[in-house]
Scaffold this motif. Structure first.
Motif, PDB file in Angstrom:
ATOM      1  N   LYS A   3      20.126   8.070 -24.404  1.00  0.00           N
ATOM      2  CA  LYS A   3      20.095   8.786 -25.720  1.00  0.00           C
ATOM      3  C   LYS A   3      19.777   7.577 -26.617  1.00  0.00           C
ATOM      4  O   LYS A   3      20.378   6.601 -26.776  1.00  0.00           O
ATOM      5  N   VAL A   4      18.981   7.782 -27.630  1.00  0.00           N
ATOM      6  CA  VAL A   4      18.729   6.692 -28.508  1.00  0.00           C
ATOM      7  C   VAL A   4      18.696   7.543 -29.889  1.00  0.00           C
ATOM      8  O   VAL A   4      18.595   8.705 -30.207  1.00  0.00           O
ATOM      9  N   GLU A   5      18.974   6.495 -30.799  1.00  0.00           N
ATOM     10  CA  GLU A   5      19.057   6.940 -32.370  1.00  0.00           C
ATOM     11  C   GLU A   5      17.440   7.067 -32.861  1.00  0.00           C
ATOM     12  O   GLU A   5      16.910   5.928 -33.059  1.00  0.00           O
ATOM     13  N   PHE A   6      17.282   8.086 -33.215  1.00  0.00           N
ATOM     14  CA  PHE A   6      15.930   8.300 -34.037  1.00  0.00           C
ATOM     15  C   PHE A   6      15.751   9.351 -34.799  1.00  0.00           C
ATOM     16  O   PHE A   6      16.001  10.545 -34.388  1.00  0.00           O
ATOM     17  N   SER A   7      15.790   9.318 -35.990  1.00  0.00           N
ATOM     18  CA  SER A   7      15.792  10.349 -36.883  1.00  0.00           C
ATOM     19  C   SER A   7      14.641  10.566 -37.630  1.00  0.00           C
ATOM     20  O   SER A   7      13.758  10.055 -38.034  1.00  0.00           O
ATOM     21  N   ILE A  35      10.357   5.446 -29.359  1.00  0.00           N
ATOM     22  CA  ILE A  35      11.822   5.938 -29.587  1.00  0.00           C
ATOM     23  C   ILE A  35      12.755   5.015 -29.008  1.00  0.00           C
ATOM     24  O   ILE A  35      13.964   4.921 -29.427  1.00  0.00           O
ATOM     25  N   ASP A  62      14.899   0.268 -30.208  1.00  0.00           N
ATOM     26  CA  ASP A  62      16.022  -0.627 -30.428  1.00  0.00           C
ATOM     27  C   ASP A  62      16.741  -0.558 -29.074  1.00  0.00           C
ATOM     28  O   ASP A  62      17.244  -1.547 -28.858  1.00  0.00           O
ATOM     29  N   TYR A  67      15.410  12.920 -25.701  1.00  0.00           N
ATOM     30  CA  TYR A  67      16.382  11.558 -25.674  1.00  0.00           C
ATOM     31  C   TYR A  67      16.440  10.937 -26.950  1.00  0.00           C
ATOM     32  O   TYR A  67      17.603  10.329 -27.011  1.00  0.00           O
ATOM     33  N   ALA A  68      15.840  11.293 -27.874  1.00  0.00           N
ATOM     34  CA  ALA A  68      15.925  11.085 -29.467  1.00  0.00           C
ATOM     35  C   ALA A  68      16.979  12.195 -29.974  1.00  0.00           C
ATOM     36  O   ALA A  68      16.600  13.277 -30.245  1.00  0.00           O
ATOM     37  N   GLU A  69      18.175  11.622 -30.118  1.00  0.00           N
ATOM     38  CA  GLU A  69      19.413  12.556 -30.688  1.00  0.00           C
ATOM     39  C   GLU A  69      18.966  13.512 -31.959  1.00  0.00           C
ATOM     40  O   GLU A  69      19.555  14.496 -32.064  1.00  0.00           O
ATOM     41  N   ASN A  70      18.596  12.713 -32.939  1.00  0.00           N
ATOM     42  CA  ASN A  70      18.290  13.452 -34.069  1.00  0.00           C
ATOM     43  C   ASN A  70      17.036  13.725 -34.560  1.00  0.00           C
ATOM     44  O   ASN A  70      16.590  13.887 -35.956  1.00  0.00           O
TER      45      ASN A  70
END
Length: 247
Positions: free
Chosen positions: A120-124, A240, A243, A161-164
């Protein structure tokens, strides 16, 4: 798995970050990844322009360079589809048949073989998705509206998989962007009109990003966005994981 990664010519020249992330992500997932340096093009542009016979040397060279890999992975639905479906005017050797069988778009590869290993990755941000014609109807990344089946989207599945990330569906998600390779050159006015239609659809969704698995489509749409001075960013869905691979 021993993977031969193919970096399409337009990604190599204009979007090298996509190729870099693809390489590092596959490595980080535990695969043995190689990028043969003697192959520059799969031959699709020449074939699409009507000169498929002139593409034969490229087809044969591609097969020679990638014949020893377990899988041939590429960050491009259109190149993937061309190899799997249009390498038909050269001798159908066992090596070529294998290449056509094991060639796969990187998004498809991740969902088929690494679904449980992807982080899971951070992508807003608010996102609109564009699935190119080769991916949509050729590789079955979704269903065209003419099929009248329950819609699905491999791009949306990967973006989960991009949580946000918030996906705002387009009004016409299966509509062509108008690029079509040499079509954009031979029929410039129609190509631009189709691109403008797509961008108007994207703007209606009030998104921050336009995401696809084909940078060829995004090269066309990104040019229109830049000319119109819109603030929408274009990116390959694989980005995504930027990082994650650089962390």
């Amino acid at each position: 798995m021993k993977i031969g990664l193919f970096i399409p010519c337009y990604i190599d020249q204009f979007y090298p970050e996509v190729g870099k992330i693809s390489y590092l992500l596959l490595q980080k997932l535990g695969h043995e990844v190689y990028v043969p340096m003697d192959v520059q093009c799969c031959g699709q542009p020449i074939a699409n322009a009507g000169y498929e016979d002139l593409a034969k040397p490229l087809y044969n060279k591609f097969v020679e360079q990638y014949k020893d890999f377990d899988m041939v992975v590429m960050p491009s639905g259109s190149c993937t589809y061309h190899i799997k479906s249009h390498y038909t005017n050269v001798e159908q050797s066992e090596q070529l048949k294998k290449i056509r069988r094991v060639t796969i778009d990187i998004c498809d590869f991740l969902l088929k073989y690494e679904k449980d290993n992807l982080p899971k990755v951070e992508f807003s941000g608010k996102v609109a998705l564009h699935t190119g014609c080769h991916s949509l109807r050729g590789l079955r990344f979704g269903e065209g509206s003419e099929i009248h089946k329950k819609p699905h989207s491999k791009l949306k599945e990967l973006l989960s998989y991009a949580e946000n990330a918030i996906v705002n569906d387009l009004d016409r998600p299966d509509e062509c962007c108008g690029f079509g390779g040499t079509f954009a050159i031979a029929e410039e006015a129609i190509s631009v009109k189709m691109g403008n239609d797509k961008i108007r659809d994207v703007k209606r969704q009030e998104v921050d990003y336009l995401i696809s698995n084909d940078m060829s489509c995004l090269m066309h749409l990104g040019g229109i966005i830049k000319k119109k001075k819109e603030k929408i960013k274009v990116m390959h869905v694989i980005e995504i994981f930027k990082d994650f691979v650089n962390g």
